[in-house]
Design a protein around this motif. Sequence first.
Motif, PDB file in Angstrom:
ATOM      1  N   LEU A 169       0.846  -1.190   0.000  1.00  0.00           N
ATOM      2  CA  LEU A 169       0.000   0.000   0.000  1.00  0.00           C
ATOM      3  C   LEU A 169       0.879   1.237   0.000  1.00  0.00           C
ATOM      4  N   GLY A 170       0.724   2.082  -0.992  1.00  0.00           N
ATOM      5  CA  GLY A 170       1.493   3.324  -1.059  1.00  0.00           C
ATOM      6  C   GLY A 170       0.629   4.499  -0.658  1.00  0.00           C
ATOM      7  N   GLY A 171       1.162   5.368   0.175  1.00  0.00           N
ATOM      8  CA  GLY A 171       0.402   6.529   0.622  1.00  0.00           C
ATOM      9  C   GLY A 171       1.228   7.789   0.594  1.00  0.00           C
ATOM     10  N   ALA A 172       0.542   8.916   0.616  1.00  0.00           N
ATOM     11  CA  ALA A 172       1.213  10.222   0.630  1.00  0.00           C
ATOM     12  C   ALA A 172       0.260  11.244   1.227  1.00  0.00           C
ATOM     13  N   VAL A 173       0.814  12.358   1.647  1.00  0.00           N
ATOM     14  CA  VAL A 173       0.011  13.456   2.173  1.00  0.00           C
ATOM     15  C   VAL A 173      -0.015  14.560   1.128  1.00  0.00           C
ATOM     16  N   PHE A 174      -1.240  14.974   0.759  1.00  0.00           N
ATOM     17  CA  PHE A 174      -1.412  16.091  -0.172  1.00  0.00           C
ATOM     18  C   PHE A 174      -2.078  17.227   0.594  1.00  0.00           C
ATOM     19  N   GLY A 175      -1.336  18.332   0.734  1.00  0.00           N
ATOM     20  CA  GLY A 175      -1.803  19.386   1.624  1.00  0.00           C
ATOM     21  C   GLY A 175      -1.669  18.881   3.045  1.00  0.00           C
ATOM     22  N   THR A 176      -2.786  18.655   3.670  1.00  0.00           N
ATOM     23  CA  THR A 176      -2.771  18.021   5.003  1.00  0.00           C
ATOM     24  C   THR A 176      -3.586  16.738   5.018  1.00  0.00           C
ATOM     25  N   ILE A 177      -3.952  16.247   3.842  1.00  0.00           N
ATOM     26  CA  ILE A 177      -4.847  15.094   3.742  1.00  0.00           C
ATOM     27  C   ILE A 177      -4.068  13.835   3.379  1.00  0.00           C
ATOM     28  N   PRO A 178      -4.052  12.839   4.269  1.00  0.00           N
ATOM     29  CA  PRO A 178      -3.387  11.570   3.950  1.00  0.00           C
ATOM     30  C   PRO A 178      -4.217  10.771   2.952  1.00  0.00           C
ATOM     31  N   GLN A 179      -3.567  10.210   1.934  1.00  0.00           N
ATOM     32  CA  GLN A 179      -4.299   9.509   0.878  1.00  0.00           C
ATOM     33  C   GLN A 179      -3.591   8.212   0.491  1.00  0.00           C
ATOM     34  N   LEU A 180      -4.409   7.229   0.120  1.00  0.00           N
ATOM     35  CA  LEU A 180      -3.903   6.006  -0.506  1.00  0.00           C
ATOM     36  C   LEU A 180      -3.715   6.312  -1.987  1.00  0.00           C
ATOM     37  N   VAL A 181      -2.495   6.079  -2.489  1.00  0.00           N
ATOM     38  CA  VAL A 181      -2.225   6.428  -3.892  1.00  0.00           C
ATOM     39  C   VAL A 181      -1.984   5.204  -4.761  1.00  0.00           C
ATOM     40  N   GLU A 182      -1.698   4.058  -4.154  1.00  0.00           N
ATOM     41  CA  GLU A 182      -1.483   2.862  -4.968  1.00  0.00           C
ATOM     42  C   GLU A 182      -1.634   1.607  -4.129  1.00  0.00           C
ATOM     43  N   VAL A 183      -2.049   0.531  -4.791  1.00  0.00           N
ATOM     44  CA  VAL A 183      -2.103  -0.799  -4.184  1.00  0.00           C
ATOM     45  C   VAL A 183      -1.436  -1.765  -5.146  1.00  0.00           C
ATOM     46  N   ASP A 184      -0.438  -2.462  -4.654  1.00  0.00           N
ATOM     47  CA  ASP A 184       0.269  -3.454  -5.479  1.00  0.00           C
ATOM     48  C   ASP A 184       0.703  -2.870  -6.815  1.00  0.00           C
ATOM     49  N   SER A 185       1.289  -1.663  -6.764  1.00  0.00           N
ATOM     50  CA  SER A 185       1.817  -0.962  -7.946  1.00  0.00           C
ATOM     51  C   SER A 185       0.747  -0.447  -8.888  1.00  0.00           C
ATOM     52  N   ALA A 186      -0.526  -0.656  -8.551  1.00  0.00           N
ATOM     53  CA  ALA A 186      -1.611  -0.079  -9.344  1.00  0.00           C
ATOM     54  C   ALA A 186      -1.918   1.313  -8.789  1.00  0.00           C
ATOM     55  N   THR A 187      -1.719   2.349  -9.602  1.00  0.00           N
ATOM     56  CA  THR A 187      -1.811   3.728  -9.138  1.00  0.00           C
ATOM     57  C   THR A 187      -3.196   4.302  -9.390  1.00  0.00           C
ATOM     58  N   PHE A 188      -3.724   5.013  -8.400  1.00  0.00           N
ATOM     59  CA  PHE A 188      -5.004   5.695  -8.541  1.00  0.00           C
ATOM     60  C   PHE A 188      -4.782   7.038  -9.250  1.00  0.00           C
ATOM     61  N   ASP A 189      -5.698   7.357 -10.154  1.00  0.00           N
ATOM     62  CA  ASP A 189      -5.595   8.644 -10.848  1.00  0.00           C
ATOM     63  C   ASP A 189      -5.674   9.803  -9.866  1.00  0.00           C
ATOM     64  N   THR A 190      -6.599   9.712  -8.940  1.00  0.00           N
ATOM     65  CA  THR A 190      -6.688  10.670  -7.841  1.00  0.00           C
ATOM     66  C   THR A 190      -6.613   9.875  -6.548  1.00  0.00           C
ATOM     67  N   GLY A 191      -5.868  10.390  -5.589  1.00  0.00           N
ATOM     68  CA  GLY A 191      -5.689   9.671  -4.341  1.00  0.00           C
ATOM     69  C   GLY A 191      -6.997   9.471  -3.604  1.00  0.00           C
ATOM     70  N   CYS A 192      -7.021   8.471  -2.748  1.00  0.00           N
ATOM     71  CA  CYS A 192      -8.208   8.157  -1.949  1.00  0.00           C
ATOM     72  C   CYS A 192      -7.964   8.627  -0.516  1.00  0.00           C
ATOM     73  N   PRO A 193      -8.646   9.675  -0.067  1.00  0.00           N
ATOM     74  CA  PRO A 193      -8.449  10.153   1.313  1.00  0.00           C
ATOM     75  C   PRO A 193      -8.707   9.042   2.327  1.00  0.00           C
ATOM     76  N   LEU A 194      -7.775   8.893   3.236  1.00  0.00           N
ATOM     77  CA  LEU A 194      -7.845   7.799   4.211  1.00  0.00           C
ATOM     78  C   LEU A 194      -8.732   8.208   5.380  1.00  0.00           C
ATOM     79  N   SER A 195     -10.027   8.153   5.146  1.00  0.00           N
ATOM     80  CA  SER A 195     -11.007   8.472   6.191  1.00  0.00           C
ATOM     81  C   SER A 195     -12.342   7.845   5.814  1.00  0.00           C
ATOM     82  N   GLY A 196     -13.163   7.596   6.823  1.00  0.00           N
ATOM     83  CA  GLY A 196     -14.513   7.106   6.561  1.00  0.00           C
ATOM     84  C   GLY A 196     -14.595   5.605   6.395  1.00  0.00           C
ATOM     85  N   ASN A 197     -15.716   5.165   5.828  1.00  0.00           N
ATOM     86  CA  ASN A 197     -16.018   3.743   5.638  1.00  0.00           C
ATOM     87  C   ASN A 197     -15.714   3.344   4.204  1.00  0.00           C
ATOM     88  N   TRP A 198     -14.883   2.346   4.053  1.00  0.00           N
ATOM     89  CA  TRP A 198     -14.408   1.955   2.731  1.00  0.00           C
ATOM     90  C   TRP A 198     -14.876   0.560   2.353  1.00  0.00           C
TER      91      TRP A 198
END
Length: 529
Positions: free
Chosen positions: A434-463
Motif C-alpha cells: 500500500l502506497g500513501g502520501a500526504v497532499f496538503g494536510t490530507i493523507p491519501q492512498l495512492v497505490e495498491v500493489d503498484s496499481a496507481t489511482f488517478d486521484t488519491g483516496c483520502p484515508l477516512s470514513g467507511n471503505w
Amino acid sequence: MAFSLKKVLISDSVSPRCAEILRENGIEVDNNTKLSKEELLAEIPKYDGLIVRSATKVTADVIKAGTNLKIIGRAGTGVDNIDIKAATRQGVIVMNTPGGNTLSAAEHTCAMVCCLSRSLPQAHATLKAGKWDRKAFMGSELYGKTLGIVGLGRIGREVAQRMQSFGMTTIGFDPIVPAEEAKQYNIEWQTLEQMWPRCDYITVHTPLIPQTKGLLGDASFKLCKPGVKVVNVARGGIIDEEGLVRALDAGQCGGAALDVFVQEPPTYTALIQHPKVIVTPHLGASTVEAQERVACEIAEQFVDGVNGKSLFGAINAQALSNALTPETKPMVSLGQGLGVVAASLAKGQLSAASIQVTTYGPSLKKAGSYLKAAVSAGILRVQTGGNNVNLVNAQPLLAELGLEITVNNEDAAPANSKASVAVTITVGGNPHRLGGAVFGTIPQLVEVDSATFDTGCPLSGNWLLYRSQNAAAALAAVASGLGDKNQLLAFSSSAQTNGESWSVIKLATPQPGVEALAGAVSSAVTCSI
C-alpha cells in the motif's frame, strides 16, 4: 493537541505554583497529599492527570484503576516509584522534569565530596559532643586529585565543572555520550575498567536500571585505587551496600557519602552507622529553588502537551513526542490509515503476517519511529477494536500479539510511484503493498500493489476496497447491492495491472459484508478509518 486534560490530582507536596499554572490554563486541580493506597485507588478514576514526587507509589494497580488517566507527571527526575511498563501498556504518558533538580543535585554532590575530603560531619559531631580532637581528622586536599564520574548527563557535567574549579582532574564514563562530547566539558572519557584504577573519588549519576544495579560492588572495588572515596546522590542500589561495607572494612574504600539507599528510610545499620560513611536523608533535590522549579516545569510540560507544543520530559512516548509538529501530524494519520487497510487485507490472518514500513527520501529518514507506532495503532484498530490504543502503547500491544513491524528508508520511491510511505503486509507468501502520501494536510492512498489511482483516496470514513477485471461493472453491482441500506459517497479506481484494477468506494455507513459481490470482484474487504 496531544491529549485533552480536564482534571489533575496532585498527590504529593509540591509548590503551590504547580496548581496555579494548571488552573491558569483551564485545568481543574485537586491537592490531596494524604491518600492511602486504598484511597488513591478509589479516587484515581476521577482524574486524567496525576502529579507526584517520590512519596506516592504509582503501581500497576493504581494505573489500572485510573481508567481515564492520560498522563503521570513526576515533579523531579527519578521515576522508579512509577510502573512505567504498566503505564505504557495502558497508553499513559509518563513524564519527568529532567533538568529541574540538576543544580541542587550537583551542588549536593560537590558538598559530599568536600565533606569526605575533610571529615566535616564527623568533626562536627565530635566537637558537639564536647571533644577537641584535631589529630583524628587529618584531611586531604582535592587539588590534584582525580574524580571519576559515572553518568555524563546534566548533573554529571555540572559536577565536573564545579569540581574542576577545585583543581580536580575529571574523567568519566557514559555509554551514550561520545568522547568528543565529554571533552567539551573537560572530561576525559574512559571505559569503567580504565577509570576505576585512576580515581581518588567516584560519583555516580545514572538511573537505577538492570545495567547499573550494583555497578560499584565487590568486583569493581577490587579494581579501584586503595582508599577510593565514593558518592551516591543518584539512586539507591547503584552502589551495592553490602559490598560497600566490606570494602570500607577492608580499607579498599576510604569513605562513602550517601544521599540515597536501597530502602528508604534505610535499615541497614552496618552501613548507616559506619564511621567512614556520611549520610543524608535523600536531600539532593531538597532546595527551595529546585522544588519551585520542578513544580513549575511539570505543570508547564502538561500544558505544552495539551496544546500540542511538545512532550518534553516524556519517558515512554517517543513516537508521540515526534508526532506533534504540523508536518508530522498528517503523516501519523497516513500511517494509521495504511495500517487499517493493511490489517483489513490480511482477512483475519494477522498472526501469520509480516509487516514492513518503507519511507522514501531523506526528509523521512527519521520518521520511522512514529510511523511504526502509527501503523501499529491502525492495525490494532482492526485486530482488537482499537479501544484505548494510541502512539504510546501501540507497539507493545502489537508485540503481545506476536507481530513486529520492520522499518527501512530508501533514497527515492520506485519509478512512477507517488508514495512517500509504503506498508507491505505479507500473509502466506502473498504480499500487498500500500502506497500513501500526504497532499496538503490530507493523507491519501495512492497505490495498491503498484496499481496507481488517478486521484488519491483520502484515508477516512467507511471503505469498500476491491479488485476486479471491470471496475465499472463491479461498481454497478456494488450500487445495486447497497439498495436503500447504504449510500455511496465517492468512488476511485486505479489503473489496471495484470488485467485487474483496485477500486475504493467510500460509504456513508460501514458495510457489514462483501458476500454479495462474490461474482463481480476477485477480492474485496471493508474497513473503517
